[in-house]
Design an enzyme around this catalytic site. Sequence first.
Site, PDB file in Angstrom:
ATOM      1  N   ASP A 155       0.839  -1.210   0.000  1.00  0.00           N
ATOM      2  CA  ASP A 155       0.000   0.000   0.000  1.00  0.00           C
ATOM      3  C   ASP A 155       0.873   1.260   0.000  1.00  0.00           C
ATOM      4  OD1 ASP A 155      -2.177  -1.753   0.170  1.00  0.00           O
ATOM      5  OD2 ASP A 155      -1.952  -1.853   2.353  1.00  0.00           O
ATOM      6  N   HIS A 184      -5.379  -3.526   5.413  1.00  0.00           N
ATOM      7  CA  HIS A 184      -4.808  -3.880   4.107  1.00  0.00           C
ATOM      8  C   HIS A 184      -5.898  -4.355   3.145  1.00  0.00           C
ATOM      9  CE1 HIS A 184      -1.863  -5.180   1.228  1.00  0.00           C
ATOM     10  NE2 HIS A 184      -2.171  -6.457   1.344  1.00  0.00           N
TER      11      HIS A 184
END
Length: 336
Positions: A155, A184
């Site tokens: 990310d 996530h």
Amino acid sequence: MVKVAVLGAAGGIGQPLSLLLKINPKISELSLFDVVNVPGVGADLSHINSDSTTSSHLPSSREDKTALASALKGADLVVIPAGVPRKPGMTRDDLFNINAGIVKSLAEGIAENAPNAFVLIISNPVNSTVPIVAETFKKAGIYDPKKLFGVTTLDIVRANTFISQLYPKETKPSDFNIAVVGGHSGETIVPLYSLGNSGSYLEKLSEEDKKKLINRVQFGGDEVVQAKNGAGSATLSMAYAGYRLAESILKAVDGSSGITECAFVDLDNTAIKGAKEAKELVGLGFFSLPVVLGPGGAEEVKYDVLEKASAEEKKLLEVAKEQLAKNIEKGVAFSK
Ligand code: APR
């Protein structure tokens, strides 16, 4: 002498991740475990003339626990990309039932055979699989929260790349190291673009473009799932991300100071400095935050980013927290 084990080493993530680990000079022994195809991967990698040894471990049957035990014995660091990947139309949470069972049994193997290892979880949904591993380790009486990490590095990697793509003349992706916090999966991922050197670039965007950028980070995985057209989810970028966190941990263990990486860690403990304060702010037992790494693992979480976040980002954090609470609870409930 550093032994690293990869569980799920023959997969789309496992293979490139193992390749990157194979060429890291800090690693002396690379141990590969999978339920299929791992001898071939091991033989292939073993021809590379880096100084580490490579071993592969394939169970002879579903009941065979000796292959996992030998893969793990003496491991200092274990990375887990085992599981099934996302297919088009599947969310990370759809993966839960299959991957939760796989991760739990691998965690039991770690508790038995490598109780002191650092453990990095890639298997999705990370928001739930990390609590499963924590609960499994607690039951086995070997849990050290400083050594368990959910890998959210992809990310951060995406957040850096995507903002740079909007300013190709003035910036490079490596100019940025965006703090991406929360979880996530989808809206649990909150990139804090307002902080640090990305703040001025964010400000130049229209409200619509800001939203698009954040949405692209949150759902970046879908771009890959669609582009692969049924063949799986992100593998190469995920392998790079898992490797980056593993490399940072190995550097910190070796005495490098000041290394900080965002990762999904346990806030329900006092072992990690700042965890208590972070827990008070987010009200959750696990959260991805910038983590200061040291020889023992996660030394400190930098929760001040949550206080410094912009008003818009604080709103995103509220949405993230609500979803994340359910994901964490699902993992904890699975382990009970
Ligand atoms: N033990 C070890 N390995 C296993 C087990 C198990 N019990 N079950 C499955 N595997 C292996 C598979 O044999 C395969 O080689 O895990 C590997 C997974 O590889 P892929 O199917 O190619 O999936 P990949 O794209 O690598 O994703 C793996 O990471 O990001 C997450 O969502 C992704 O959860 C998925 C995981």
